[in-house]
Design a protein around this motif. Structure first.
Motif, PDB file in Angstrom:
ATOM      1  N   GLY A   1       1.040  -0.912  -0.591  1.00 47.47           N
ATOM      2  CA  GLY A   1      -0.289  -0.129   0.136  1.00 47.47           C
ATOM      3  C   GLY A   1       0.309   0.858   0.297  1.00 47.47           C
ATOM      4  N   ILE A   2       1.752   1.180   0.431  1.00 46.43           N
ATOM      5  CA  ILE A   2       2.768   2.689   0.224  1.00 46.43           C
ATOM      6  C   ILE A   2       3.039   2.563  -0.359  1.00 46.43           C
ATOM      7  N   VAL A   3       3.932   1.544  -1.075  1.00 45.62           N
ATOM      8  CA  VAL A   3       4.798   2.046  -2.271  1.00 45.62           C
ATOM      9  C   VAL A   3       3.464   2.492  -3.333  1.00 45.62           C
ATOM     10  N   GLY A   4       2.074   1.476  -3.138  1.00 44.55           N
ATOM     11  CA  GLY A   4       0.944   1.319  -4.150  1.00 44.55           C
ATOM     12  C   GLY A   4       0.608   3.277  -4.201  1.00 44.55           C
ATOM     13  N   TYR A   5       0.625   3.866  -3.483  1.00 44.33           N
ATOM     14  CA  TYR A   5       0.313   4.770  -3.568  1.00 44.33           C
ATOM     15  C   TYR A   5       1.152   5.599  -4.026  1.00 44.33           C
ATOM     16  N   PHE A   6       2.194   5.888  -4.333  1.00 43.16           N
ATOM     17  CA  PHE A   6       2.960   6.571  -5.540  1.00 43.16           C
ATOM     18  C   PHE A   6       2.783   6.376  -6.244  1.00 43.16           C
TER      19      PHE A   6
END
Length: 330
Positions: A275-280
């Motif tokens: 999720g952290i990587v996907g938001y960017f």
């Protein structure tokens, strides 16, 4: 303050900054008027020099843009936001439904997980004070019993320390996850405010011959940035749905009286990293919906940041769960 309240603050900031468009509209009127004068003069001169009839229809363009500048907040921003707002509301309601289901299932899973651990004699005294006191009462005061009693205290203390470290790392990832969403929403709000305040100037410049694409570029950029929030909500809804399916599978396994649960929460940590990587990647995905130029450097920086964040978060998760993800920093 809750993250959801911070999103509301960002929306309030956007609404509070909109009156500044009127200040720019006054400047834009002068720029657009001068541009319209040159635009009409050149078109008339070209027609006269070629001995052709004067085509009045193209000359209406500066006047139409001038009307948009005069009523920019209501005619331009009001129309665009009115069309795109249902998309934001629909995606947000989709997210709320998924999160509500996830929270209910998570509470059910926590209850079943505790009951399953209490069924295991080797772990029951580690999480229950009653079971711990009961096991102490069964021991005597012989040297062997005192050694066993000391081992129980040490083992329970180690279990609490491991639980605190695991919960702390989980909370850290949750903070990063919420921060990533707020970073996207904050940058989105900043871009929308700048585009809205300077929108009349962009419209005025588009009146000048040779700068006609400024108008279409402004529209595509504004719509593209506006859609960041719906895309982020859809991504969060997908993650929540995946976690819901995983929790449903765990609940099925916990229903088995012989099943002993794993409290490491490895899958949850993995999806937090995703999720952290996907938001960017939200700006990139939004660019697939509507093409917008002029933000290439930002998109490149976002992709580089996402790669570095993925490496760091993956390494941290790998060090906590003991898998090979810890090599991502190399």
């Amino acid at each position: 303050m809750e993250p959801s309240n911070l999103h509301e603050v960002l929306r309030s900031v956007y609404d509070e900054m909109m009156p500044l468009c009127a200040d720019m509209a006054a400047v834009a009127k002068g720029v657009a008027g001068l541009g319209a004068l040159f635009y009409v003069a050149i078109k008339v001169w070209q027609s006269l020099s070629r001995a052709e009839p004067i085509d009045l229809f193209p000359m209406l363009r500066p006047f139409a843009i001038g009307i948009c500048i005069m009523f920019f907040s209501t005619l331009v921003l009001g129309s665009i936001n009115g069309v795109l707002s249902p998309i934001v509301q629909g995606s947000h309601s989709m997210l709320e439904d998924q999160v509500l289901d996830l929270n209910e299932l998570q509470q059910q899973k926590d209850l079943l997980e505790r009951e399953a651990m209490l069924r295991n004699p080797e772990m029951a005294y580690l999480i229950s004070d009653e079971e711990f006191d009961k096991k102490l009462d069964e021991l005597g005061w012989s040297p062997s019993d005192l050694v066993t009693m000391s081992g129980m205290y040490i083992e329970r203390e180690m279990f609490d320390i491991k639980k605190q470290i695991r919960d702390g790392f989980r909370e850290f990832l949750e903070i990063l996850f919420q921060s990533a969403a707020l970073v996207i929403d904050t940058i989105r709000t900043f871009f929308l405010i700048v585009l809205s305040i300077l929108g009349p100037i962009a419209f005025a410049i588009s009146v000048w011959d040779g700068f006609q694409t400024t108008l279409t570029q402004w529209l595509t950029r504004y719509i593209s940035v506006y859609l960041w929030l719906p895309v982020a909500d859809i991504f969060s809804a997908i993650l929540a749905k995946i976690q819901t399916l995983i929790i449903e599978k765990d609940i099925e396994m916990l229903a088995d009286p012989n099943f002993i649960p794993d409290t490491s929460n490895t899958v949850y940590i993995i999806y937090m990293v995703i999720g952290i990587v996907g938001y960017f990647t939200v700006p990139t995905v939004t660019g697939w919906i509507i093409q917008a130029g002029g933000a290439g450097n930002f998109m490149r920086n976002v992709n580089q940041t996402a790669t570095k964040s993925g490496n760091l978060a993956g390494a941290a998760a790998g060090s906590a769960t003991g898998n090979i993800s810890g090599r991502l920093l190399k």
